[in-house]
Design an enzyme around this catalytic site. Structure first.
Site, PDB file in Angstrom:
ATOM      1  N   GLY A  39      -7.204   3.503   3.640  1.00 38.94           N
ATOM      2  CA  GLY A  39      -6.260   4.239   4.429  1.00 38.94           C
ATOM      3  C   GLY A  39      -5.596   3.633   5.828  1.00 38.94           C
ATOM      4  N   ASP A  91       0.899  -1.033  -0.235  1.00 43.91           N
ATOM      5  CA  ASP A  91      -0.147  -0.118   0.046  1.00 43.91           C
ATOM      6  C   ASP A  91       0.970   1.378  -0.094  1.00 43.91           C
ATOM      7  OD1 ASP A  91      -2.718  -0.946   0.249  1.00 43.91           O
ATOM      8  OD2 ASP A  91      -2.088  -1.948   2.215  1.00 43.91           O
ATOM      9  N   ASP A 124     -10.005  -6.163  -0.913  1.00 45.23           N
ATOM     10  CA  ASP A 124      -9.021  -5.431  -0.088  1.00 45.23           C
ATOM     11  C   ASP A 124      -9.560  -4.879   0.927  1.00 45.23           C
ATOM     12  OD1 ASP A 124      -6.566  -4.254   1.172  1.00 45.23           O
ATOM     13  OD2 ASP A 124      -6.292  -3.043  -0.546  1.00 45.23           O
TER      14      ASP A 124
HETATM   15  C1  DX5 Z   1      -5.494  -0.984   2.370  1.00 44.49           C
HETATM   16  C2  DX5 Z   1      -5.018  -2.123   2.987  1.00 44.49           C
HETATM   17  C3  DX5 Z   1      -5.931  -2.698   4.153  1.00 44.49           C
HETATM   18  C4  DX5 Z   1      -5.180  -3.681   4.949  1.00 44.49           C
HETATM   19  C5  DX5 Z   1      -5.636  -5.010   4.924  1.00 44.49           C
HETATM   20  O1  DX5 Z   1      -5.290  -0.681   1.073  1.00 44.49           O
HETATM   21  O2  DX5 Z   1      -4.599  -3.384   2.151  1.00 44.49           O
HETATM   22  O3  DX5 Z   1      -7.043  -3.070   3.774  1.00 44.49           O
HETATM   23  O4  DX5 Z   1      -3.795  -3.855   5.048  1.00 44.49           O
HETATM   24  O5  DX5 Z   1      -5.738  -5.666   6.275  1.00 44.49           O
HETATM   25  P1  DX5 Z   1      -6.853  -5.508   7.287  1.00 44.49           P
HETATM   26  O6  DX5 Z   1      -8.185  -4.926   6.631  1.00 44.49           O
HETATM   27  O7  DX5 Z   1      -7.230  -7.171   7.369  1.00 44.49           O
HETATM   28  O8  DX5 Z   1      -6.354  -5.225   8.453  1.00 44.49           O
HETATM   29 ZN    ZN Z   2      -4.440  -2.270  -0.673  1.00 37.60          ZN
END
Ligand code: DX5
Ligand code: ZN
Length: 223
Positions: A143, A36, A177
């Site tokens: 975010g 990210d 995601d």
């Molecule tokens: C945003 C990120 C999040 C996160 C995924 O683009 O990719 O969505 O790291 O992990 P979770 O939501 O399971 O904490």
């Molecule tokens: Zn992501």
């Protein structure tokens, strides 16, 4: 149905355990590392910059799954070393040069996906369907890791899969995601998702359970 693929969310992987994680990923033939890239403007957060990504290349051969959460991504794409075998996603929102972004990524030999925020209507992607490899559907407001999935996004995935069939674009992948637990991965796989971003809701949820066991559990529900 083709097997689903797993993309580990590296913003959830604490640096003090990075070599352990990479060894587990390798053992499990993990498909992608989800990176990210956040600019503090498109989203109210900063994440994974150029130096981190360069260093990560030195210590792993697992392909990168870039997710650019930035305003006007075109210029910023060139700050990163994008390679054949990688997957690159940029957002539809706050992007006035979508065609140029698609061309840039294709020139690098990577797959190209367009991401949609939860509230963005997927019909906006119609002009691009024949030029891209897939769509990334945000299941939470972008975010931050650790949020709850917005329930309406589950139907949205199903609707996008139906829409792609109708438009003869059923070859496109759908990546999901945000808050992808094992249970949600199973459900979303049935609704037509193919790539699953695994973050704090799955792979990095419980430090007592080996990451490779979590990968096995997820693989079991997306095959
Ligand atoms: C945003 C990120 C999040 C996160 C995924 O683009 O990719 O969505 O790291 O992990 P979770 O939501 O399971 O904490
Ligand atoms: Zn992501």
């Amino acid at each position: 149905m083709n097997k689903g693929k797993i993309s580990a969310s590296m913003m959830c992987a604490s640096l003090d355990k990075i070599f352990y994680y990479l060894a587990e990923f390798k053992k499990s033939n993990l498909e992608f590392l989800h990176l990210d890239i956040m600019d503090g403007e498109f989203v109210p957060n900063l994440a994974l910059g150029t130096d981190y990504v360069t260093s990560l290349r030195r210590i792993t051969e697992i392909p990168f799954d870039f997710h650019f959460l930035v305003n006007e991504p075109l210029k910023k794409l060139s700050w990163f070393d994008i390679r054949k075998g990688d997957q690159v996603t940029f957002h539809y929102e706050n992007n006035s040069e979508i065609d140029a972004c698609i061309d840039y990524v294709k020139e690098k030999g990577a797959s190209v996906l367009i991401a949609l925020n939860p509230e963005t209507d997927y019909h906006v992607l119609k002009p691009y369907l024949n030029k891209i490899d897939g769509i990334l559907v945000m299941m939470v407001s972008p975010g931050f890791a650790g949020q709850k999935m917005l329930p309406f996004t589950i139907n949205k995935v199903e609707q996008i899969r139906d829409y792609l069939e109708q438009k003869n674009n059923s070859n496109l992948i759908i990546e999901v995601d945000g808050n992808i637990t094992i249970e949600k991965a199973q459900l979303l796989y049935q609704k037509g998702a193919n790539v699953f971003v695994a973050g704090s809701s799955s792979l990095f949820h419980n430090s007592e359970v080996p990451v490779s066991d979590m990968i096995d559990k997820m693989r079991d529900v997306i095959k």
